[in-house]
Each structure stands twice: as C-alpha cells, then as structure tokens.
Design a protein around this motif. Structure first.
Motif, short mmCIF file in Angstrom:
data_model
loop_
_atom_site.label_atom_id
_atom_site.label_comp_id
_atom_site.label_asym_id
_atom_site.label_seq_id
_atom_site.Cartn_x
_atom_site.Cartn_y
_atom_site.Cartn_z
N PHE A 90 21.63 52.14 48.93
CA PHE A 90 22.26 53.45 49.10
C PHE A 90 22.15 54.28 47.83
N LEU A 91 22.25 53.63 46.68
CA LEU A 91 22.09 54.33 45.41
C LEU A 91 20.69 54.91 45.32
N ASN A 92 19.68 54.13 45.67
CA ASN A 92 18.30 54.59 45.62
C ASN A 92 18.08 55.77 46.57
N LEU A 93 18.61 55.65 47.79
CA LEU A 93 18.46 56.73 48.76
C LEU A 93 19.13 58.01 48.25
N GLY A 94 20.32 57.87 47.68
CA GLY A 94 21.02 59.03 47.15
C GLY A 94 20.26 59.71 46.03
N LEU A 95 19.67 58.91 45.13
CA LEU A 95 18.89 59.48 44.03
C LEU A 95 17.62 60.15 44.54
N LYS A 96 16.98 59.55 45.53
CA LYS A 96 15.78 60.17 46.11
C LYS A 96 16.12 61.53 46.72
N LEU A 97 17.21 61.60 47.46
CA LEU A 97 17.60 62.85 48.08
C LEU A 97 18.06 63.88 47.04
N GLU A 118 12.31 60.57 60.81
CA GLU A 118 11.82 61.87 60.37
C GLU A 118 12.55 62.31 59.10
N LEU A 119 12.42 61.48 58.08
CA LEU A 119 13.04 61.76 56.79
C LEU A 119 12.04 61.38 55.71
N ALA A 120 11.65 62.37 54.92
CA ALA A 120 10.63 62.13 53.90
C ALA A 120 11.08 61.06 52.92
N SER A 121 10.14 60.16 52.58
CA SER A 121 10.43 59.12 51.59
C SER A 121 9.98 59.63 50.23
N TYR A 122 10.94 60.06 49.45
CA TYR A 122 10.62 60.66 48.16
C TYR A 122 10.24 59.60 47.13
N PHE A 124 11.13 59.42 43.57
CA PHE A 124 11.93 59.11 42.38
C PHE A 124 13.36 58.71 42.74
N PRO A 125 13.78 57.52 42.32
CA PRO A 125 13.05 56.41 41.71
C PRO A 125 12.44 55.51 42.78
N SER A 126 11.58 54.60 42.36
CA SER A 126 10.87 53.73 43.30
C SER A 126 11.83 52.77 44.02
N GLY A 127 11.85 52.86 45.35
CA GLY A 127 12.71 51.98 46.14
C GLY A 127 12.25 50.54 46.12
N HIS A 128 10.93 50.33 46.24
CA HIS A 128 10.39 48.97 46.18
C HIS A 128 10.79 48.28 44.88
N THR A 129 10.65 49.02 43.78
CA THR A 129 10.95 48.43 42.47
C THR A 129 12.44 48.12 42.33
N MET A 130 13.28 49.04 42.78
CA MET A 130 14.73 48.82 42.68
C MET A 130 15.17 47.62 43.49
N ARG A 131 14.71 47.57 44.73
CA ARG A 131 15.11 46.47 45.61
C ARG A 131 14.68 45.12 45.04
N ALA A 185 13.46 53.45 38.01
CA ALA A 185 14.01 52.46 38.94
C ALA A 185 14.51 51.23 38.19
N ILE A 186 13.74 50.77 37.20
CA ILE A 186 14.15 49.58 36.45
C ILE A 186 15.39 49.87 35.61
N SER A 187 15.42 51.03 34.97
CA SER A 187 16.56 51.35 34.10
C SER A 187 17.86 51.50 34.91
N ILE A 188 17.79 52.19 36.04
CA ILE A 188 19.01 52.39 36.83
C ILE A 188 19.42 51.09 37.52
N SER A 189 18.43 50.22 37.82
CA SER A 189 18.74 48.92 38.42
C SER A 189 19.47 48.02 37.44
N ILE A 190 19.04 48.03 36.17
CA ILE A 190 19.73 47.25 35.14
C ILE A 190 21.18 47.71 35.02
N LEU A 191 21.37 49.02 35.00
CA LEU A 191 22.72 49.58 34.89
C LEU A 191 23.58 49.17 36.08
N TRP A 192 23.05 49.33 37.30
CA TRP A 192 23.80 49.00 38.51
C TRP A 192 24.11 47.50 38.57
N PHE A 193 23.15 46.67 38.20
CA PHE A 193 23.32 45.22 38.24
C PHE A 193 24.45 44.79 37.31
#
Length: 214
Positions: A90-97, A118-122, A124-131, A185-193
């Motif tokens: 959800f964090l990744n989706l929010g940042l993308k939007l 029908e929702l564009a996959s933006y 920034f940041p990379s969802g694959h990398t975050m997950r 994606a890596i930086s925000i993932s470290i913070l969230w983790f």
C-alpha cells in the motif's frame, strides 16, 4: 543513535531521488553505462528472474511464510511479516499515485493474478524492488534470530541478497524502471522495514496488556 542515522540517510536518499524525477540526466548516465556492460544475452534470463518480484509471487511467498510462522507459534513474527509486506504494498501504491512518474518504456497497467486493472502502473518507486526487498529483508532478520548454524544462516543471507539484487537489476536491464526508481525503492523499504520491526512488537505488547483480565 545508529537508528536515527539510518532514518536520516534513507529519507535523504529517497528525497534526493524525488528531486531527480524531472531530470533524466542521472538515470540516462547509469542506464547508458549498464547497457554498455550488459550483454544482450541477459535479456531473456532477466525476463524470467524479474517475475520473482511480481505481486503474485510475493503474496504467495508471504502467505506461506506467515502460515509457517503461525504454525510454529511465532504469531508476533507472522503478524510483523504481514504488516511489513502488505503495508509495503500500500505504501508503494500510494507513492506511485503521488508522484505518477511514467515508465521508461510503454505504459503498463496494474495486473494481479492475470487480472488487468485500468490503472496505470507508474514507475516511482519500483514495486518489484520494494516487495522483494521487504520480504527477503525479513527472511534475513528471522534467519539471524532463529537459525543457530552459522553456515545455514550465511546461505540464507546469500540467497536473500541474491534475490533482492537480481530483481532490482532486472528492472533496469529490462528498462521497466529508471535507476532512481530502484534506489528510491530500496531506501524507502529500509525505512519502512526498520519502523515496522521497532513499532509492531510494542503495539502488540500494549494491546495484549489492555486485553489481559484485571
């Protein structure tokens, strides 16, 4: 003190990548350098390896690991994993939007278990990398806590680092993301983790005390 330094560093790196969104000079420089070093023969294997970070694979692996931890009576860690990974989705989706950065290639749409929305996959940041980072960082974390044999623990670390690295690299090699998307994606993932592993246990203990009979 060390945790505060990590907070500052991760937020600073993320914000630095935000400032680079409107300028592609940094991304173009890194992508050109990668294209020079990466043989074309890597494209096909990377197209398979990148699927490791897909939403479907990550959700299934997360649920399996949560079930295993619950079965082993490690309910706190099962809950923690759920908060880390699904909260991260959800964090990744929010940042993308929020930033709505277009991808370097063609426009893609969100797709989960074969269903396209029908929702564009933006970008920034990379969802694959975050997950991938969040799940395998947790695997490193529980390996450190529960695996006593040093050799097995190191193997677990190596597999986790490999999975994170190969997915992050594949997103750039396949030109699905800019390098700044990956770094963000890596930086925000470290913070969230770190926030999750520090906050969730305290909230669980606090809730348990309020539910305990007086």
């Amino acid at each position: 003190m060390k945790i505060n330094v990590i907070y500052i560093l991760t937020i600073s790196v993320f914000l630095s990548m935000v400032f680079l969104i409107d300028s592609n000079k940094f991304d173009k420089l890194l992508l050109d350098w990668m294209n020079q070093l990466t043989p074309s023969s890597l494209q096909e294997p990377m197209s398979y390896l990148t699927k490791l970070g897909s939403g479907e694979v990550m959700i299934i692996l997360t649920l399996v690991l949560m079930g295993f931890l619950y079965f082993k009576r490690e309910k706190l860690y099962a809950l923690m994993l759920g908060v880390i990974v699904f909260g991260g989705l959800f964090l990744n989706l929010g940042l993308k939007l929020l930033f709505q950065r277009e991808r370097p290639g063609e426009v893609r749409y969100l797709e989960v278990f074969g269903q396209s929305f029908e929702l564009a996959s933006y970008s920034f940041p990379s969802g694959h990398t975050m997950r991938t980072f969040l799940l395998f960082a947790f695997i490193i974390y529980i390996s450190y806590l529960f695996i006593t044999k040093r050799a097995i623990r190191l193997i677990s670390y190596a597999i986790a680092v490999f999975c994170i690295s190969v997915v992050a690299l594949s997103r750039m090699i396949l030109e699905a993301h800019y390098p700044s998307d990956i770094i963000a994606a890596i930086s925000i993932s470290i913070l969230w983790f770190i926030i999750c592993i520090r906050v969730v246990p305290g909230l669980v203990r606090k809730y348990s005390r309020t539910q305990a009979p007086s």
